[in-house]
Scaffold this motif. Structure first.
Motif, PDB file in Angstrom:
ATOM      1  N   LEU A 195       0.814  -1.216   0.000  1.00  0.00           N
ATOM      2  CA  LEU A 195       0.000   0.000   0.000  1.00  0.00           C
ATOM      3  C   LEU A 195       0.848   1.265   0.000  1.00  0.00           C
ATOM      4  N   VAL A 196       2.018   1.232   0.654  1.00  0.00           N
ATOM      5  CA  VAL A 196       2.865   2.430   0.727  1.00  0.00           C
ATOM      6  C   VAL A 196       4.086   2.325  -0.191  1.00  0.00           C
ATOM      7  N   ALA A 197       4.138   1.250  -0.978  1.00  0.00           N
ATOM      8  CA  ALA A 197       5.213   1.068  -1.962  1.00  0.00           C
ATOM      9  C   ALA A 197       6.596   1.058  -1.322  1.00  0.00           C
ATOM     10  N   MET A 198       6.720   0.304  -0.221  1.00  0.00           N
ATOM     11  CA  MET A 198       8.014   0.033   0.389  1.00  0.00           C
ATOM     12  C   MET A 198       8.235  -1.472   0.325  1.00  0.00           C
ATOM     13  N   THR A 199       9.334  -1.876  -0.264  1.00  0.00           N
ATOM     14  CA  THR A 199       9.491  -3.294  -0.594  1.00  0.00           C
ATOM     15  C   THR A 199      10.290  -4.098   0.428  1.00  0.00           C
ATOM     16  N   ASP A 200      10.910  -3.452   1.398  1.00  0.00           N
ATOM     17  CA  ASP A 200      11.830  -4.182   2.275  1.00  0.00           C
ATOM     18  C   ASP A 200      11.470  -4.051   3.751  1.00  0.00           C
ATOM     19  N   LEU A 201      10.200  -3.855   4.064  1.00  0.00           N
ATOM     20  CA  LEU A 201       9.792  -3.668   5.455  1.00  0.00           C
ATOM     21  C   LEU A 201       9.834  -4.980   6.240  1.00  0.00           C
ATOM     22  N   GLU A 202      10.210  -4.852   7.504  1.00  0.00           N
ATOM     23  CA  GLU A 202      10.277  -6.011   8.390  1.00  0.00           C
ATOM     24  C   GLU A 202       9.655  -5.648   9.739  1.00  0.00           C
ATOM     25  N   PRO A 203       9.014  -6.609  10.402  1.00  0.00           N
ATOM     26  CA  PRO A 203       8.455  -6.351  11.738  1.00  0.00           C
ATOM     27  C   PRO A 203       9.545  -6.367  12.793  1.00  0.00           C
TER      28      PRO A 203
END
Length: 274
Positions: free
Chosen positions: A103-111
């Protein structure tokens, strides 16, 4: 309500709101900080159950009080009702992370299962959080902080109650106020300029929030940088603004030298993403 059910409810609501989320994110109003708001995230009875599970006396929460802030937090989810942990980790679930990433066009997010600076938050009458930018990294300084996800669950919260979320302009002169409305999810980007705050709470009932952060190995602006959680005063608080400059610089130097950080001793040690 099982954790898997919560995950599915969150995913469903994000899907339903996808067009509005992208519009808000790509065209922020009243602030330069990209963000989006989703109302009615969960069925009302489920959101109410989450609120009812917060200890209304703040028992088991860590208290912070200084010129910077006054609030209570807890990342020790095993000490609280199961639904509080389940909701926290429903937002940390890999499928939720992937959906938000799209949805926010960030491809490398991690929790962050350690919940460094995240977890549960409670604020009571006269509590506040002055304008600040979040610590640039996670607890191990391996990843950059990228998103702040705030889920509010205090019923019947009004603007007059105070305790509302604020996103500031770059000069920290004019805030955009976002009501911390019951059953509302607010997601904002975090970077060097994402100044935000919580106005002083005026209500005699607690303001309850489930707080999460997402991280990435890449920095927001593709440069390598580090800073501690850095505070300033409100526009009329000239003394706090001056003190904040010195305080932020000293704490950054100490943190770099000693590799310490605010709240590292308060992280969640169970780290249960299963």
């Amino acid at each position: 309500m099982e954790r898997e059910e919560l995950v599915q409810l969150v995913l469903k609501r994000l899907d339903e709101s996808a067009e509005a989320i992208r519009e808000q994110w790509e065209n922020p109003t009243g602030t330069h900080t990209r963000h989006f708001v989703v109302d009615d995230l969960l069925p009302v009875d489920v959101a109410r159950q989450i609120y009812d599970s917060f200890p209304k006396d703040g028992n088991g929460f860590f208290s912070r009080e200084s010129f910077r802030e006054k609030k209570r937090t807890s990342a020790h989810l095993n000490q609280h009702a199961q639904i509080l942990g389940d909701m926290t980790y429903a937002i940390q679930d890999a499928r939720t992370v992937q959906k938000v990433s799209e949805l926010v066009a960030m491809t490398d997010l991690e929790p962050d299962p350690s919940l460094y600076a995240g977890g549960l938050s409670m604020m009571f009458q006269d509590d506040f959080l002055n304008p600040h930018i979040d610590n640039s990294h996670d607890g191990q300084r391996d990843r950059f902080r990228r998103l702040n996800l705030l889920y509010y669950v205090s019923p019947d919260w009004t603007l007059e109650n105070g305790g509302n979320f604020e996103l500031w302009d770059e000069a920290r002169r004019v805030p955009k106020t976002i009501l911390c409305q019951f059953n509302r999810l607010v997601v904002m980007e975090t970077n060097k300029l994402s100044w935000h705050s919580v106005s002083p709470v005026k209500a005699q009932v607690p303001r309850c929030c489930v707080s999460n952060y997402f991280f990435s190995v890449n920095s927001p602006d593709h440069t390598d940088y580090f800073h501690v959680t850095s505070f300033t005063g409100r526009p009329e608080e000239h003394g706090k603004r001056a003190l904040g400059v010195i305080d932020n610089a000293l704490r950054t130097v100490v943190s770099k030298a000693l590799k310490t950080g605010r709240g590292k001793d308060q992280v969640n040690k169970t780290q249960d993403l299963s």
